[in-house]
Design a protein around this motif. Structure first.
Motif, mmCIF file in Angstrom:
data_model
loop_
_atom_site.group_PDB
_atom_site.id
_atom_site.type_symbol
_atom_site.label_atom_id
_atom_site.label_comp_id
_atom_site.label_asym_id
_atom_site.label_seq_id
_atom_site.Cartn_x
_atom_site.Cartn_y
_atom_site.Cartn_z
ATOM 1 N N ARG B 212 45.486 66.936 53.005
ATOM 2 C CA ARG B 212 44.656 67.415 51.908
ATOM 3 C C ARG B 212 44.329 66.317 50.909
ATOM 4 O O ARG B 212 43.311 66.353 50.226
ATOM 5 C CB ARG B 212 45.348 68.583 51.200
ATOM 6 N N SER B 237 47.040 67.353 59.217
ATOM 7 C CA SER B 237 47.905 68.437 58.765
ATOM 8 C C SER B 237 47.091 69.717 58.840
ATOM 9 O O SER B 237 45.869 69.701 59.003
ATOM 10 C CB SER B 237 48.340 68.219 57.324
ATOM 11 N N VAL B 252 48.845 68.775 63.830
ATOM 12 C CA VAL B 252 50.223 68.434 64.188
ATOM 13 C C VAL B 252 51.186 69.351 63.434
ATOM 14 O O VAL B 252 51.018 69.571 62.243
ATOM 15 C CB VAL B 252 50.514 66.956 63.825
ATOM 16 N N SER B 255 52.747 75.013 64.221
ATOM 17 C CA SER B 255 51.688 75.864 64.756
ATOM 18 C C SER B 255 50.601 75.033 65.431
ATOM 19 O O SER B 255 49.562 75.555 65.822
ATOM 20 C CB SER B 255 51.099 76.751 63.644
ATOM 21 N N SER B 270 51.760 65.724 52.493
ATOM 22 C CA SER B 270 52.972 65.876 51.683
ATOM 23 C C SER B 270 54.229 65.869 52.543
ATOM 24 O O SER B 270 55.287 65.443 52.094
ATOM 25 C CB SER B 270 52.905 67.167 50.865
ATOM 26 N N ASN B 289 51.030 57.893 50.192
ATOM 27 C CA ASN B 289 50.946 59.080 49.361
ATOM 28 C C ASN B 289 51.230 58.662 47.930
ATOM 29 O O ASN B 289 52.091 57.817 47.692
ATOM 30 C CB ASN B 289 51.991 60.113 49.825
HETATM 31 C C1 LIG Z 1 53.613 79.690 59.525
HETATM 32 C C2 LIG Z 1 53.110 78.369 59.047
HETATM 33 C C3 LIG Z 1 52.837 77.402 59.981
HETATM 34 C C4 LIG Z 1 52.383 76.153 59.566
HETATM 35 N N1 LIG Z 1 52.138 75.207 60.500
HETATM 36 C C5 LIG Z 1 51.746 73.975 60.114
HETATM 37 C C6 LIG Z 1 51.513 72.956 61.073
HETATM 38 O O1 LIG Z 1 51.630 73.151 62.271
HETATM 39 N N2 LIG Z 1 51.126 71.727 60.619
HETATM 40 C C7 LIG Z 1 50.971 71.457 59.284
HETATM 41 O O2 LIG Z 1 50.616 70.318 58.939
HETATM 42 N N3 LIG Z 1 51.178 72.415 58.362
HETATM 43 C C8 LIG Z 1 51.550 73.667 58.743
HETATM 44 N N4 LIG Z 1 51.729 74.626 57.797
HETATM 45 C C9 LIG Z 1 51.324 74.369 56.402
HETATM 46 C C10 LIG Z 1 52.324 73.552 55.616
HETATM 47 O O3 LIG Z 1 53.272 74.402 55.044
HETATM 48 C C11 LIG Z 1 51.605 72.798 54.479
HETATM 49 O O4 LIG Z 1 50.907 73.702 53.669
HETATM 50 C C12 LIG Z 1 50.632 71.748 54.984
HETATM 51 O O5 LIG Z 1 51.252 70.931 55.959
HETATM 52 C C13 LIG Z 1 50.153 70.900 53.828
HETATM 53 O O6 LIG Z 1 49.230 69.951 54.268
HETATM 54 P P1 LIG Z 1 49.040 68.592 53.459
HETATM 55 O O7 LIG Z 1 50.291 67.832 53.470
HETATM 56 O O8 LIG Z 1 47.817 67.956 54.036
HETATM 57 O O9 LIG Z 1 48.630 69.099 52.012
HETATM 58 P P2 LIG Z 1 49.463 69.115 50.651
HETATM 59 O O10 LIG Z 1 50.802 69.672 50.832
HETATM 60 O O11 LIG Z 1 48.562 69.700 49.648
HETATM 61 O O12 LIG Z 1 49.673 67.578 50.326
HETATM 62 C C14 LIG Z 1 48.671 66.701 49.987
HETATM 63 C C15 LIG Z 1 49.330 65.383 49.670
HETATM 64 O O13 LIG Z 1 48.330 64.409 49.381
HETATM 65 C C16 LIG Z 1 48.790 63.573 48.338
HETATM 66 N N5 LIG Z 1 47.624 62.993 47.683
HETATM 67 C C17 LIG Z 1 46.643 63.650 47.013
HETATM 68 N N6 LIG Z 1 45.739 62.771 46.549
HETATM 69 C C18 LIG Z 1 46.130 61.539 46.936
HETATM 70 C C19 LIG Z 1 45.606 60.235 46.764
HETATM 71 N N7 LIG Z 1 44.462 60.002 46.111
HETATM 72 N N8 LIG Z 1 46.290 59.193 47.291
HETATM 73 C C20 LIG Z 1 47.451 59.385 47.967
HETATM 74 N N9 LIG Z 1 47.980 60.606 48.164
HETATM 75 C C21 LIG Z 1 47.337 61.679 47.658
HETATM 76 C C22 LIG Z 1 49.594 64.471 47.460
HETATM 77 O O14 LIG Z 1 50.536 63.743 46.699
HETATM 78 C C23 LIG Z 1 50.248 65.416 48.455
HETATM 79 O O15 LIG Z 1 51.538 64.967 48.823
HETATM 80 C C24 LIG Z 1 52.181 75.886 58.192
HETATM 81 C C25 LIG Z 1 52.457 76.885 57.257
HETATM 82 C C26 LIG Z 1 52.910 78.109 57.676
HETATM 83 C C27 LIG Z 1 53.185 79.146 56.654
#
Ligand SMILES: Cc1cc2nc3c(=O)[nH]c(=O)nc-3n(C[C@H](O)[C@H](O)[C@H](O)COP(=O)(O)OP(=O)(O)OC[C@H]3O[C@@H](n4cnc5c(N)ncnc54)[C@H](O)[C@@H]3O)c2cc1C
Lengths: 262, 324
Positions: B212, B237, B252, B255, B270, B289
Motif C-alpha cells: 500500500r 501484498s 503473496v 490467502s 508493513s 519502509n
Molecule cells: C483472512 C485474511 C487473509 C489475508 N491474506 C493476506 C495475504 O495473503 N497477503 C497479504 O499481503 N495480506 C493478507 N491479508 C491482509 C493483511 O492483514 C494486511 O492488511 C496487508 O498485508 C497489508 O498490506 P500492506 O503491507 O501493503 O499495507 P499496509 O499494512 O497499509 O502497509 C503499508 C506500509 O507502507 C509503508 N509506507 C507508506 N508510505 C511509504 C513511503 N512513502 N515510503 C516507505 N514506506 C511507506 C507504511 O509505513 C506501511 O508499513 C489478509 C488479511 C486477512 C484478514
C-alpha cells in the motif's frame, strides 16, 4: 432485500508509532487518524450494490461512541438508507462475543434478509463478531466471502480459503456474511449523497433501549479478560543501511551487486 | 478435564499443516496439565489421515461419515456440540483459518465457551492458561486470560510453529457421528481453484513486492523499472492486489501464494503476519519502509528505513549503472 451492514471505526496504525497507555489495556490514540474499517468499507459497497440490483434497503449499524458519526454519514452517502448507533460505555469491546450480542439485540426485532459485516477489524483482528452474531440471531452464515450471488431466498457465497482457492456454499436467507476485502471496488461518496446523508435518520440507542442488561455485555460478565498490552520486542537481524535516502539507495545497490544477490 | 483437543483440518484429501502445528503446542500444554492430546477428525474416507495423526497425538478420535465429505460449519457445529456434551476437554484448539474463523465463534456462543481468537502462543502458568494475541497489525501484543469454566476454546495462528516430524505413537479410535441427517440451510457446492496468471511467482528467483505504501497505480511504473533492471518479477501484498494494481495471482501470503525466491524486495509493505507467512522462506529479504516499527523489518536481512519514493528511483539508477 433488506440488508444490515455493520461498521466499525478504526485507527490507521500502519505508519503510526503505537504506544501503550497507562492503563496497559489501551493505546494512546491521540495522534491516530481514524476511518471505517477496510473490510467494512467493502461490506457497505456490497450492500449498496445488492440494493441497486434487487431493490430494498440498507441500514447501517455501528456499536461505538459519537465520533463514529462521520463515518456512518459517509456510508449513508454511498447509499445507506438509515443508521443506528449503539452508544453505551458499559459495552466491553475486548470481547467480540459481547459486541455480537449487542448487535444482535439491535437487529433481532427488525425485518431483514441479510446482515453483512467485515470479516476482520484492522485494530483487534478478532475475526469473530460476524459469525457470533449469526449464532445469536439463530441464522446461517458464511465467513470470508469474496463473491455474493443472491437468488430466490438463497445466497451463493464464495468463501476465500487459503492459497487462492475458494469454496462456494449456498445458504438460505436470512443469513450473515462476513465480507473479505477485494470483493468489489468501493465507491467514493458522491457530493449529492453527502448532502442527502445529513437528512437521513441516525438513531442513537443505549443498552436499555435494546432490552439488554449491563450484566450481559460488560467486562465483569465476559468469559475472557484482557490482562495487558505490551509492545513486542522485535528481534531483527537486519543490517540497517544508514545515510541520506540517495546514499542508502547507492549502498544497497552495491551490496546487491557485490553480494551476488542479483 | 485436563485433555487438549485439536480439531483436525483437512481439505481435498490433504491434512493441513496447521493441524500438526497445533498438536505440537497441545502436546507441550498437555505435559503441564497432566492430560492427553486428542486429535478430533471429521471426514469421509479418512482412515489414512487418522493413521498419520497417531504420530502426533496421544489419541485420535474420528468420525467417518459421508455427511462430512466436505467441511460445512453447520454440520461440524452440530456434531461438536453433541460430542462436547459427552467429552469434557480442558481446551479445544482450532486453526485461525478460513475453517476455524467460520466455525469457532458460533460454537463458542452456543456452548458458552470462554474464547480467544488468533492466538500466537499459549502459556500455562499457575494452573491457568494465558492466550497471547496481537492488535494493530502486530504492533501490540495482548495477554488474555480465561474466566469461567473449561472447556476453553482458541483459534491458533498458522505458521507460528514449525511443522513437526512425528513425535508420538498414539491410539486411534473410530467413533459414531452424532449427526444423523443432512441439513439444507447451508450446502457446500464446489471448490474454485486459484487463478493462473502469466507469471508464476512461486518459480521466480527475484521478486520485487509492492504494498500500500506505493500509494497509487501510476507509481507502478517506478517499480517496473526497478524490476526490469534486475530481471525480477513483481508480486504484491493483499492491499495492492485489492486495489487492482496487480492481479490476484501475484498476491503473496496466506490467502495468496507462498514464495521462496533467492531475493525478495518488499517495498511499502508493513509485514502483516498473513503476508510474512508467504515470504519468510525467501533466502534474502530487503525491506524498504519509512516506519521503523514495521513488522517486516523483523524478517529482513537488509533494511532501509526511509521514503520509498526517494530511495527506489536512485536504487534503480545505481543498479543500472553497476550492471552496465
Ligand atoms: C483472512 C485474511 C487473509 C489475508 N491474506 C493476506 C495475504 O495473503 N497477503 C497479504 O499481503 N495480506 C493478507 N491479508 C491482509 C493483511 O492483514 C494486511 O492488511 C496487508 O498485508 C497489508 O498490506 P500492506 O503491507 O501493503 O499495507 P499496509 O499494512 O497499509 O502497509 C503499508 C506500509 O507502507 C509503508 N509506507 C507508506 N508510505 C511509504 C513511503 N512513502 N515510503 C516507505 N514506506 C511507506 C507504511 O509505513 C506501511 O508499513 C489478509 C488479511 C486477512 C484478514
Amino acid at each position: 432485500m433488506n440488508t444490515f451492514v455493520c461498521v466499525k471505526r478504526v485507527p490507521d496504525t500502519s505508519e503510526a508509532e503505537v504506544k501503550v497507555d497507562a492503563t496497559e489495556k489501551d493505546v494512546d490514540s491521540s495522534k491516530f487518524s481514524f476511518d471505517i474499517n477496510d473490510a467494512d468499507n467493502y461490506a457497505v459497497e456490497e450492500a449498496v450494490q445488492i440494493k441497486e440490483a434487487q431493490g430494498g434497503t440498507v441500514q447501517v449499524l455501528c456499536c461505538g461512541p459519537q465520533d463514529a458519526d462521520m463515518m456512518i454519514r459517509m456510508a449513508l452517502a454511498k447509499g445507506g438508507d438509515s443508521a443506528m448507533r449503539i452508544d453505551d460505555p458499559r459495552i466491553n469491546f475486548s470481547d467480540p462475543l459481547q459486541v455480537a450480542k449487542v448487535l444482535a439485540a439491535a437487529i433481532k426485532e427488525q425485518e431483514y434478509d441479510l446482515v453483512l459485516t467485515g470479516c476482520w477489524a484492522d485494530d483487534d483482528g478478532f475475526m469473530a463478531v460476524g459469525v457470533a452474531l449469526a449464532e445469536e440471531l439463530g441464522i446461517p452464515h458464511a465467513a470470508m466471502v469474496k463473491k455474493v450471488e443472491v437468488e430466490d431466498g438463497k445466497v451463493k457465497a464464495h468463501r476465500e480459503l487459503e492459497g487462492g482457492i475458494s469454496e462456494v456454499v449456498e445458504i438460505t436467507l436470512p443469513a450473515v456474511l462476513t465480507i473479505q476485502t477485494g470483493i468489489n471496488e468501493p465507491r467514493y461518496a458522491p457530493i449529492r449523497g453527502i448532502r442527502q446523508a445529513q437528512k437521513k435518520e441516525l438513531k442513537v440507542l443505549k443498552l436499555d433501549d435494546l432490552g439488554i442488561s449491563e450484566e450481559e455485555v460488560s467486562e465483569d460478565s465476559s468469559l475472557i479478560e484482557l490482562k495487558r498490552f505490551y509492545i513486542p520486542e522485535v528481534e531483527s537481524k537486519a543490517e540497517i543501511i544508514e545515510g541520506e535516502p540517495e546514499e542508502k539507495a547507492e549502498k544497497l545497490a552495491e551490496k546487491m551487486v557485490k553480494g551476488g544477490l542479483i | 478435564m485436563s485433555n487438549i483437543f485439536v480439531l483436525v483440518e483437512h481439505r481435498q484429501g490433504e491434512l493441513r499443516d496447521i493441524t500438526l502445528e497445533m498438536l505440537t503446542k497441545a502436546s507441550q500444554l498437555a505435559e503441564k496439565t497432566g492430560g492427553e492430546t486428542v486429535a478430533l477428525l471429521l471426514g469421509n474416507g479418512v482412515d489414512s489421515h487418522a493413521e498419520k495423526l497417531t504420530g502426533y497425538s496421544d489419541k485420535v478420535l474420528y468420525m467417518d461419515d459421508p455427511l462430512f465429505e466436505d467441511y460445512n460449519s453447520e454440520k461440524y457445529q452440530k456434531a461438536l456440540v453433541a460430542f462436547f456434551k459427552e467429552q469434557k476437554p480442558y481446551l479445544v484448539m482450532m486453526g485461525h483459518t478460513a475453517q476455524g474463523v467460520d466455525l469457532a465463534p458460533a460454537l463458542a456462543v452456543e456452548l458458552k465457551m470462554p474464547f480467544v481468537t488468533d492466538v500466537i502462543d499459549l502459556e500455562y502458568v499457575d494452573d491457568k492458561l494465558q492466550p497471547l494475541r496481537q492488535y494493530y497489525g502486530g504492533k501490540v501484543n495482548a495477554e488474555f486470560s480465561f474466566k469461567g469454566e473449561p472447556p476453553y476454546l482458541v483459534t491458533f495462528r498458522e505458521a507460528t510453529l514449525e511443522v513437526p516430524e512425528p513425535f508420538k505413537s498414539g491410539k486411534v479410535e473410530k467413533i459414531d457421528s452424532p449427526l444423523k441427517e443432512d441439513i439444507d440451510y447451508r450446502k457446500f457446492l464446489e471448490y474454485i481453484e486459484a487463478e493462473v496468471g502469466d507469471v508464476d511467482i512461486t518459480q521466480s528467483e527475484i521478486l520485487v513486492a509492492v504494498g500500500r505504501g506505493v500509494k497509487e497505480e501510476k507509481n507502478m511504473a517506478m517499480i517496473e523499472e526497478l524490476a526490469s533492471a534486475i530481471k525480477a518479477d513483481i508480486c504484491a501484498s493483499r492491499a495492492a492486489t485489492d486495489a487492482g494494481w496487480l492481479p490476484h495471482d501475484r498476491q503473496v501470503g496466506t490467502s495468496g501464494k507462498t514464495v521462496k525466491p533467492k531475493l525478495y524486495i518488499a517495498i511499502g509493505i508493513s509485514g502483516a503476519f498473513q503476508h510474512l507467512a508467504g515470504m519468510k522462506g525467501a533466502k534474502t529479504i530487503i525491506a524498504i519502509n519509512k516506519d521503523p516499527e514495521a513488522p517486516i523489518f523483523a524478517e529482513a536481512d537488509y533494511a532501509i528505513i526511509d521514503d520509498l519514493f526517494k530511495v527506489v528511483p536512485k536504487l534503480t539508477e545505481k543498479l543500472q549503472e553497476l550492471r552496465g
